[in-house]
Design a protein around this motif. Structure first.
Motif, PDB file in Angstrom:
ATOM      1  N   ALA A   1       4.502  -1.467  -2.535  1.00  0.00           N
ATOM      2  CA  ALA A   1       2.866  -1.703  -2.052  1.00  0.00           C
ATOM      3  C   ALA A   1       3.053  -1.634  -0.624  1.00  0.00           C
ATOM      4  O   ALA A   1       3.908  -1.530  -0.017  1.00  0.00           O
ATOM      5  CB  ALA A   1       2.499  -3.005  -2.416  1.00  0.00           C
TER       6      ALA A   1
ATOM      7  N   GLU B   1      -3.234  -2.110   4.295  1.00  0.00           N
ATOM      8  CA  GLU B   1      -3.874  -1.392   5.299  1.00  0.00           C
ATOM      9  C   GLU B   1      -5.176  -1.909   5.251  1.00  0.00           C
ATOM     10  O   GLU B   1      -5.912  -1.864   4.248  1.00  0.00           O
ATOM     11  CB  GLU B   1      -4.046   0.003   4.790  1.00  0.00           C
ATOM     12  CG  GLU B   1      -4.531   1.041   5.719  1.00  0.00           C
ATOM     13  CD  GLU B   1      -4.568   2.505   5.557  1.00  0.00           C
ATOM     14  OE1 GLU B   1      -5.244   3.147   5.999  1.00  0.00           O
ATOM     15  OE2 GLU B   1      -3.588   2.829   4.691  1.00  0.00           O
TER      16      GLU B   1
ATOM     17  N   LYS C   1      -6.571  -4.679   2.993  1.00  0.00           N
ATOM     18  CA  LYS C   1      -6.344  -4.326   1.606  1.00  0.00           C
ATOM     19  C   LYS C   1      -4.886  -4.138   1.108  1.00  0.00           C
ATOM     20  O   LYS C   1      -4.191  -3.365   1.910  1.00  0.00           O
ATOM     21  CB  LYS C   1      -7.302  -3.071   1.105  1.00  0.00           C
ATOM     22  CG  LYS C   1      -8.780  -3.291   1.391  1.00  0.00           C
ATOM     23  CD  LYS C   1      -9.648  -2.041   0.940  1.00  0.00           C
ATOM     24  CE  LYS C   1     -11.035  -2.488   0.856  1.00  0.00           C
ATOM     25  NZ  LYS C   1     -11.427  -2.737   1.875  1.00  0.00           N
TER      26      LYS C   1
ATOM     27  N   TYR D   1      -2.550  -2.416  -1.324  1.00  0.00           N
ATOM     28  CA  TYR D   1      -2.471  -1.116  -2.530  1.00  0.00           C
ATOM     29  C   TYR D   1      -1.198  -1.371  -3.225  1.00  0.00           C
ATOM     30  O   TYR D   1      -0.147  -1.159  -2.398  1.00  0.00           O
ATOM     31  CB  TYR D   1      -2.394   0.216  -1.866  1.00  0.00           C
ATOM     32  CG  TYR D   1      -3.820   0.341  -1.140  1.00  0.00           C
ATOM     33  CD1 TYR D   1      -5.126   0.995  -1.630  1.00  0.00           C
ATOM     34  CD2 TYR D   1      -4.127  -0.076   0.437  1.00  0.00           C
ATOM     35  CE1 TYR D   1      -6.178   1.037  -0.937  1.00  0.00           C
ATOM     36  CE2 TYR D   1      -5.297  -0.037   0.790  1.00  0.00           C
ATOM     37  CZ  TYR D   1      -6.441   0.673   0.315  1.00  0.00           C
ATOM     38  OH  TYR D   1      -7.552   0.901   0.906  1.00  0.00           O
TER      39      TYR D   1
ATOM     40  N   ILE E   1       1.219   0.323  -5.935  1.00  0.00           N
ATOM     41  CA  ILE E   1       1.479   1.582  -6.583  1.00  0.00           C
ATOM     42  C   ILE E   1       2.934   1.431  -7.395  1.00  0.00           C
ATOM     43  O   ILE E   1       4.008   0.638  -6.831  1.00  0.00           O
ATOM     44  CB  ILE E   1       1.703   2.657  -5.398  1.00  0.00           C
ATOM     45  CG1 ILE E   1       0.650   2.726  -4.701  1.00  0.00           C
ATOM     46  CG2 ILE E   1       2.008   4.012  -6.096  1.00  0.00           C
ATOM     47  CD1 ILE E   1       0.652   3.698  -3.490  1.00  0.00           C
TER      48      ILE E   1
ATOM     49  N   SER F   1      -1.945   1.724 -10.007  1.00  0.00           N
ATOM     50  CA  SER F   1      -2.765   1.620  -9.187  1.00  0.00           C
ATOM     51  C   SER F   1      -3.659   0.479  -9.096  1.00  0.00           C
ATOM     52  O   SER F   1      -4.339   0.179 -10.053  1.00  0.00           O
ATOM     53  CB  SER F   1      -3.484   2.953  -8.770  1.00  0.00           C
ATOM     54  OG  SER F   1      -4.400   2.577  -7.704  1.00  0.00           O
TER      55      SER F   1
ATOM     56  N   VAL G   1      -5.730  -2.405  -6.398  1.00  0.00           N
ATOM     57  CA  VAL G   1      -6.257  -2.761  -4.857  1.00  0.00           C
ATOM     58  C   VAL G   1      -6.724  -4.033  -4.745  1.00  0.00           C
ATOM     59  O   VAL G   1      -7.731  -4.613  -5.661  1.00  0.00           O
ATOM     60  CB  VAL G   1      -7.308  -1.759  -4.142  1.00  0.00           C
ATOM     61  CG1 VAL G   1      -7.456  -2.018  -2.879  1.00  0.00           C
ATOM     62  CG2 VAL G   1      -7.023  -0.257  -4.556  1.00  0.00           C
TER      63      VAL G   1
ATOM     64  N   GLU H   1      -8.144  -7.292  -2.141  1.00  0.00           N
ATOM     65  CA  GLU H   1      -8.656  -7.809  -0.832  1.00  0.00           C
ATOM     66  C   GLU H   1      -7.688  -9.009  -0.516  1.00  0.00           C
ATOM     67  O   GLU H   1      -7.846 -10.078  -1.322  1.00  0.00           O
ATOM     68  CB  GLU H   1     -10.089  -8.245  -0.829  1.00  0.00           C
ATOM     69  CG  GLU H   1     -10.626  -8.630   0.422  1.00  0.00           C
ATOM     70  CD  GLU H   1     -11.906  -8.807   0.528  1.00  0.00           C
ATOM     71  OE1 GLU H   1     -12.422  -9.081   1.715  1.00  0.00           O
ATOM     72  OE2 GLU H   1     -12.515  -8.712  -0.609  1.00  0.00           O
TER      73      GLU H   1
ATOM     74  N   ASN I   1      -0.681  -4.061   9.239  1.00  0.00           N
ATOM     75  CA  ASN I   1      -0.384  -3.244   8.050  1.00  0.00           C
ATOM     76  C   ASN I   1       1.068  -3.219   8.004  1.00  0.00           C
ATOM     77  O   ASN I   1       1.982  -2.996   8.886  1.00  0.00           O
ATOM     78  CB  ASN I   1      -0.928  -1.998   8.567  1.00  0.00           C
ATOM     79  CG  ASN I   1      -2.225  -1.835   8.684  1.00  0.00           C
ATOM     80  OD1 ASN I   1      -3.151  -2.605   8.288  1.00  0.00           O
ATOM     81  ND2 ASN I   1      -2.778  -0.866   9.567  1.00  0.00           N
TER      82      ASN I   1
ATOM     83  N   GLN J   1       4.258  -2.389   4.528  1.00  0.00           N
ATOM     84  CA  GLN J   1       4.729  -1.723   3.426  1.00  0.00           C
ATOM     85  C   GLN J   1       6.190  -2.167   3.102  1.00  0.00           C
ATOM     86  O   GLN J   1       6.779  -2.769   3.818  1.00  0.00           O
ATOM     87  CB  GLN J   1       4.493  -0.392   3.636  1.00  0.00           C
ATOM     88  CG  GLN J   1       5.426   0.249   4.323  1.00  0.00           C
ATOM     89  CD  GLN J   1       5.587   1.706   4.479  1.00  0.00           C
ATOM     90  OE1 GLN J   1       4.511   2.300   3.785  1.00  0.00           O
ATOM     91  NE2 GLN J   1       6.272   2.668   5.169  1.00  0.00           N
TER      92      GLN J   1
ATOM     93  N   GLY K   1     -11.639  -0.426  -8.348  1.00  0.00           N
ATOM     94  CA  GLY K   1     -10.943   0.606  -8.117  1.00  0.00           C
ATOM     95  C   GLY K   1     -12.127   1.889  -7.918  1.00  0.00           C
ATOM     96  O   GLY K   1     -13.116   1.652  -7.653  1.00  0.00           O
TER      97      GLY K   1
END
Length: 422
Positions: A85, A88, A91, A93, A95, A119, A121, A123, A129, A131, A180
């Motif tokens: 994940a 950004e 949010k 994300y 994956i 996928s 998303v 908030e 930011n 990862q 999404g």
């Protein structure tokens, strides 16, 4: 003397043999239905008649108690989320991750599930930011409508998904699932993931438990309402003097017999009244009808028992300043417990076994066990599973049997003492 003793012994032996034979005739259908329930693939309409079961199996009971056949489940869950994940602009994300959830019924785990996330998303509250690998705790609503034979989720939804706490590359945060690309704020699962039921989970989500719950609500409320109406009425008819006392109760009993003779016309009138008042498909309404139908007989039964209790106890309590309600609560109830227990059991059996009104006034989701078992007979002549039906029928009868065994002393004294006079 010796000849008389031989005659008495012979008579006793004959009477005992006759009693055993009668008991065998009475209990034989129960024994045979039990044999059918533990015999796989058993049938009733057959020329082969087995009294001793072969290839004994409890699969039918297992299917009844723990058979989940795709019934809709909608339960809150807690669990974890993990996977690759990045965050950004506030949010998160996710994956190539997975969601693991657990549904609990009280202190017991009902089911666990695992869903792959290609996928998703969220908030989140993080401002920077980052990862890496996500690890977090979640909660939400799990909806399941189909389970495949291999244990995968045929169709399901995850709604109201909330990330209660998460960590990514040393950053902690929380958040909620966002819509999404398809505009949905829920996760759809089709033929993927897996779900595992515990025995508690399978039982709670079985057809049997759903109908059992309805039966317990109906019968329990019927007992409560019956006692609320019957106990004060029986006390009034037994202790108080008022105009027409000697005739009112007999009129009640006679009226119920006349009303019962109306048959179909009475059912149509009752159905019309319930629908007109907007009370259709309401479990408490059915309990109220059962209680109302049993009030005359149960009042007469309990009155006979209270008549056998000396009124001196009431008079002593009145002298001490007790009200009529206090007399009922502190004097009558403890002394009349056998009679009250008898009334309660009769009310429970009436609410537990009745199915004509239940099938008429309730929709399928609110119908009790009695209606469900009757509907199982709809397949007669068309490949009905007699082992399954026999197991369901015996489980249906079990609560009544257990109640009689636990309260047999109360029932015996409640039915006999009311006929005694000082």
């Amino acid at each position: 003397m010796r000849g008389m003793r031989k005659g008495e012994a012979l008579r006793s032996l004959v009477l005992t043999a006759l009693a055993v034979f009668v008991m065998f005739i009475i209990l034989f259908p129960v024994y045979y239905i039990f044999v059918v329930s533990i015999t796989p693939g058993s049938t009733l309409a057959t020329t082969e008649f087995r009294l001793i079961p072969q290839n004994v199996s409890l699969d039918s009971y297992r299917d009844v108690l723990f058979g989940f056949k795709g019934s809709r489940i909608s339960e809150n869950f807690t669990g974890t989320i993990e996977g690759a994940a990045h965050i950004e602009d506030g949010k998160l994300y996710v994956i190539n991750g997975k969601l693991i959830g657990k549904v609990k019924y009280g202190p017991f785990t009902g089911l666990t599930f695992e869903i792959p996330l290609s996928s998703a998303v969220f908030e989140v509250s993080a401002g920077e930011n980052v990862q890496g690998q996500l690890k977090g705790n979640v909660k939400g609503l799990f909806v399941l409508t189909k389970v495949n034979d291999d244990g995968s989720i045929g169709f399901g939804l995850v709604r109201n998904l909330e990330l209660t706490s998460g960590e990514l590359d040393g950053t902690s945060f929380s958040g909620i699932l966002l819509k999404g690309p398809t505009g949905r704020d829920y996760i759809v699962v089709r033929n993927s993931g897996k779900v595992t039921f515990t025995h508690i989970g399978m039982f709670v989500n079985s057809l049997f438990f759903g109908y059992l719950k309805n039966s317990l609500i109906i019968a329990g409320l019927a007992v409560l309402l019956t006692l609320i109406f019957v106990v004060p009425a029986a006390y009034a008819f037994s202790r108080m003097k008022f105009f027409g006392r000697d005739h009112v109760l007999y009129f009640y009993l006679m009226f119920t017999q006349v009303a019962g003779g109306l048959g179909i016309a009475g059912l149509i009138a009752l159905y019309g009244m319930v629908v007109k008042l907007g009370l259709y498909d309401k479990l408490p309404v059915l309990s109220f009808i059962y209680a109302a139908g049993g009030v005359p007989f149960n009042t007469w039964l309990l009155k006979g028992y209270i008549d056998s209790i000396s009124p001196d106890f009431d008079e002593a309590a009145l002298v001490d300043g007790a009200s009529y309600l206090q007399i009922i609560r502190h004097v009558l109830l403890p002394m009349a417990l056998p009679g009250i227990a008898t009334v309660a059991i009769f009310a429970f059996i009436g609410g537990w076994t009745e199915f004509i009104l239940a099938s008429l006034l309730l929709t399928e989701k609110n119908q009790p066990l009695s209606v469900w078992i009757y509907l199982l007979m709809g397949g007669i002549g068309r490949g009905i599973d007699w082992s399954y039906f026999a197991a369901a029928a015996l489980l249906f009868a079990l609560p009544v049997f257990v109640m009689f065994m636990l309260a047999q002393n109360y029932i015996r004294s409640g039915l006999t003492i009311g006929g005694l006079k000082e």
